[in-house]
Design a protein around this motif. Sequence first.
Motif, PDB file in Angstrom:
ATOM      1  N   ALA A   1      12.421 -69.062  19.823  1.00  0.00           N
ATOM      2  CA  ALA A   1      11.923 -69.775  20.987  1.00  0.00           C
ATOM      3  C   ALA A   1      11.236 -68.876  21.995  1.00  0.00           C
ATOM      4  CB  ALA A   1      13.079 -70.513  21.675  1.00  0.00           C
ATOM      5  N   CYS A   2      11.604 -67.615  22.060  1.00  0.00           N
ATOM      6  CA  CYS A   2      11.072 -66.788  23.123  1.00  0.00           C
ATOM      7  C   CYS A   2      11.235 -65.318  22.791  1.00  0.00           C
ATOM      8  CB  CYS A   2      11.807 -67.103  24.432  1.00  0.00           C
ATOM      9  SG  CYS A   2      11.192 -66.222  25.870  1.00  0.00           S
ATOM     10  N   VAL A   3      10.237 -64.522  23.145  1.00  0.00           N
ATOM     11  CA  VAL A   3      10.325 -63.079  23.038  1.00  0.00           C
ATOM     12  C   VAL A   3      10.209 -62.506  24.438  1.00  0.00           C
ATOM     13  CG1 VAL A   3       9.319 -60.984  22.084  1.00  0.00           C
ATOM     14  CG2 VAL A   3       9.287 -63.082  20.753  1.00  0.00           C
ATOM     15  N   VAL A   4      11.193 -61.725  24.855  1.00  0.00           N
ATOM     16  CA  VAL A   4      11.194 -61.161  26.198  1.00  0.00           C
ATOM     17  C   VAL A   4      11.149 -59.646  26.110  1.00  0.00           C
ATOM     18  CG1 VAL A   4      12.439 -60.979  28.386  1.00  0.00           C
ATOM     19  CG2 VAL A   4      12.526 -63.109  27.072  1.00  0.00           C
ATOM     20  N   PRO A   5      10.030 -59.010  26.487  1.00  0.00           N
ATOM     21  CA  PRO A   5      10.000 -57.547  26.507  1.00  0.00           C
ATOM     22  C   PRO A   5      10.785 -57.009  27.688  1.00  0.00           C
ATOM     23  CG  PRO A   5       7.944 -58.405  27.344  1.00  0.00           C
ATOM     24  CD  PRO A   5       8.761 -59.600  26.904  1.00  0.00           C
ATOM     25  N   VAL A   6      11.400 -55.854  27.513  1.00  0.00           N
ATOM     26  CA  VAL A   6      12.167 -55.218  28.571  1.00  0.00           C
ATOM     27  C   VAL A   6      11.462 -53.917  28.940  1.00  0.00           C
ATOM     28  CG1 VAL A   6      14.434 -54.376  29.284  1.00  0.00           C
ATOM     29  CG2 VAL A   6      14.258 -56.211  27.589  1.00  0.00           C
ATOM     30  N   PRO A   7      10.656 -53.886  30.006  1.00  0.00           N
ATOM     31  CA  PRO A   7       9.880 -52.699  30.347  1.00  0.00           C
ATOM     32  C   PRO A   7      10.766 -51.482  30.575  1.00  0.00           C
ATOM     33  CG  PRO A   7       9.137 -54.594  31.612  1.00  0.00           C
ATOM     34  CD  PRO A   7      10.403 -55.001  30.921  1.00  0.00           C
ATOM     35  N   GLY A   8      10.364 -50.366  30.013  1.00  0.00           N
ATOM     36  CA  GLY A   8      11.056 -49.110  30.242  1.00  0.00           C
ATOM     37  C   GLY A   8      12.333 -48.936  29.457  1.00  0.00           C
ATOM     38  N   ALA A   9      12.708 -49.935  28.672  1.00  0.00           N
ATOM     39  CA  ALA A   9      13.992 -49.865  27.990  1.00  0.00           C
ATOM     40  C   ALA A   9      13.855 -49.746  26.480  1.00  0.00           C
ATOM     41  CB  ALA A   9      14.833 -51.099  28.319  1.00  0.00           C
TER      42      ALA A   9
ATOM     43  N   ILE B   1       4.993 -55.556  24.689  1.00  0.00           N
ATOM     44  CA  ILE B   1       5.880 -54.538  25.246  1.00  0.00           C
ATOM     45  C   ILE B   1       4.970 -53.436  25.785  1.00  0.00           C
ATOM     46  CG2 ILE B   1       7.801 -52.974  24.774  1.00  0.00           C
ATOM     47  CD1 ILE B   1       8.365 -54.660  22.271  1.00  0.00           C
ATOM     48  N   PRO B   2       4.867 -53.282  27.097  1.00  0.00           N
ATOM     49  CA  PRO B   2       3.823 -52.428  27.655  1.00  0.00           C
ATOM     50  C   PRO B   2       4.042 -50.943  27.473  1.00  0.00           C
ATOM     51  CG  PRO B   2       5.205 -53.314  29.402  1.00  0.00           C
ATOM     52  CD  PRO B   2       5.637 -53.985  28.133  1.00  0.00           C
ATOM     53  N   ASP B   3       5.267 -50.502  27.191  1.00  0.00           N
ATOM     54  CA  ASP B   3       5.563 -49.071  27.153  1.00  0.00           C
ATOM     55  C   ASP B   3       4.774 -48.326  26.093  1.00  0.00           C
ATOM     56  OD1 ASP B   3       7.610 -50.607  28.355  1.00  0.00           O
ATOM     57  OD2 ASP B   3       8.928 -48.885  28.354  1.00  0.00           O
TER      58      ASP B   3
ATOM     59  N   PRO C   1       1.622 -49.398  23.810  1.00  0.00           N
ATOM     60  CA  PRO C   1       2.078 -50.791  23.854  1.00  0.00           C
ATOM     61  C   PRO C   1       2.287 -51.336  22.442  1.00  0.00           C
ATOM     62  CG  PRO C   1      -0.275 -50.741  24.022  1.00  0.00           C
ATOM     63  CD  PRO C   1       0.153 -49.303  23.896  1.00  0.00           C
ATOM     64  N   THR C   2       3.060 -52.389  22.341  1.00  0.00           N
ATOM     65  CA  THR C   2       3.339 -53.025  21.066  1.00  0.00           C
ATOM     66  C   THR C   2       3.401 -54.532  21.278  1.00  0.00           C
ATOM     67  OG1 THR C   2       4.627 -51.108  20.348  1.00  0.00           O
ATOM     68  CG2 THR C   2       4.942 -53.150  19.131  1.00  0.00           C
ATOM     69  N   LEU C   3       2.829 -55.284  20.364  1.00  0.00           N
ATOM     70  CA  LEU C   3       2.874 -56.738  20.440  1.00  0.00           C
ATOM     71  C   LEU C   3       3.998 -57.242  19.545  1.00  0.00           C
ATOM     72  CD1 LEU C   3       1.229 -59.134  21.730  1.00  0.00           C
ATOM     73  CD2 LEU C   3       0.151 -59.361  19.490  1.00  0.00           C
ATOM     74  N   ALA C   4       4.942 -57.982  20.122  1.00  0.00           N
ATOM     75  CA  ALA C   4       6.021 -58.602  19.365  1.00  0.00           C
ATOM     76  C   ALA C   4       5.592 -60.013  18.986  1.00  0.00           C
ATOM     77  CB  ALA C   4       7.301 -58.641  20.189  1.00  0.00           C
ATOM     78  N   ILE C   5       5.593 -60.314  17.681  1.00  0.00           N
ATOM     79  CA  ILE C   5       5.144 -61.602  17.173  1.00  0.00           C
ATOM     80  C   ILE C   5       6.311 -62.290  16.481  1.00  0.00           C
ATOM     81  CG2 ILE C   5       3.453 -62.789  15.729  1.00  0.00           C
ATOM     82  CD1 ILE C   5       1.806 -60.158  15.804  1.00  0.00           C
ATOM     83  N   ALA C   6       6.740 -63.408  17.027  1.00  0.00           N
ATOM     84  CA  ALA C   6       7.806 -64.193  16.412  1.00  0.00           C
ATOM     85  C   ALA C   6       7.168 -65.310  15.606  1.00  0.00           C
ATOM     86  CB  ALA C   6       8.733 -64.782  17.470  1.00  0.00           C
ATOM     87  N   GLY C   7       7.515 -65.382  14.311  1.00  0.00           N
ATOM     88  CA  GLY C   7       6.937 -66.384  13.432  1.00  0.00           C
ATOM     89  C   GLY C   7       7.999 -67.119  12.648  1.00  0.00           C
ATOM     90  N   GLU C   8       7.548 -68.029  11.806  1.00  0.00           N
ATOM     91  CA  GLU C   8       8.503 -68.839  11.044  1.00  0.00           C
ATOM     92  C   GLU C   8       9.264 -68.010  10.016  1.00  0.00           C
ATOM     93  OE1 GLU C   8       6.813 -71.770   8.424  1.00  0.00           O
ATOM     94  OE2 GLU C   8       4.878 -70.750   8.391  1.00  0.00           O
ATOM     95  N   TYR C   9       8.747 -66.837   9.636  1.00  0.00           N
ATOM     96  CA  TYR C   9       9.437 -66.001   8.664  1.00  0.00           C
ATOM     97  C   TYR C   9      10.156 -64.822   9.299  1.00  0.00           C
ATOM     98  CZ  TYR C   9       6.901 -68.560   5.067  1.00  0.00           C
ATOM     99  OH  TYR C   9       6.403 -69.558   4.253  1.00  0.00           O
TER     100      TYR C   9
END
Length: 308
Positions: free
Chosen positions: A287-295, A246-248, A250-258
């Motif tokens: 299945a997917c992480v989608v960042p929403v810039p500016g939001a 997430i570039p705003d 910035p932050t890294l979103a990590i989707a894992g099994e837990y």
Amino acid sequence: RGAGAPAAAAPGDGGETGQAKPLPLSESPRPLPAPPDAWRVVGQHEDTLILEGKSCLYLMSEGSPQNPVRIGLTEGQRFLGASSEGQLFFVRGGTLTALNLLKMSEPERTLAKGGPEAEVYALSRSGRHAAALKGGRIEVFDVGGDRWKPLLSVAADAEGCRFRLSDDHLALLTGENLSVHSLQAGRKLWEKRFDQGRVNAFAIHEGFHLLSVGGWFDTLYLFDLGTGDVKHEIPHRGQVLEAALIPDYPTLAIAGEYGLTLWRPGAGEVCWDAVQLEAGRDTAHFACVVPVPGANRLVNSGFEDGGD
């Protein structure tokens, strides 16, 4: 919760201040009903989620998710990706087309002709570059004009390779070998053997010059795109299934099994632990992480048997 990696100088393109900013995120994710054949979120424009289903796409408004708009794919047509500006990209028979979500009444626009008919395609986020896997090679093209203009050709194992494409780089994973190639220079920048375990997810974060790699090991790695140096090693409990920046902030979103975790490169620490799937971890697949810039938001598709 969760141990953070040692603090380090945050790489980037000048958008980072080194000051931690609050994340106005809810601790309770809001479930939305999804069509039964929808299997991942591929993008978002304003309040519309873009979901991929069986031979179709769904446009689902967050305000009225019960009435998604279905876009059927014709025979031989493949969906390539969605831009944050509301463009949907498709390929069929070597022809690249786009559909504008703001002008759904208009037909698809032809962007570039004369491309290869390949087994696998990839498109950069902006839609400027396309890659095609065919006959044991990955061919990268500039599709900014009306034709597919060759930029780079890389040998690849058609059976076991995966690749990611940005506007400046191609990342290629073949078995345990991970390599990064420059589109501008037309050559390989670096290569590493990744034998810690199976890689589930790797992604290019172009604006911050990073490549994230995670999988069947308890660490997510952030590599420098240009040199291959490890910039951060993020301890992570269980498998990493997907990661997005997430570039705003910035932050890294990590989707894992837990569950879903947010990690801030500037602070070198976990800043938000959103979802924990302690008991029923096998009932959901991130299945997917989608960042929403500016939001100040992100969308994480964790489709369960019920379709949420």
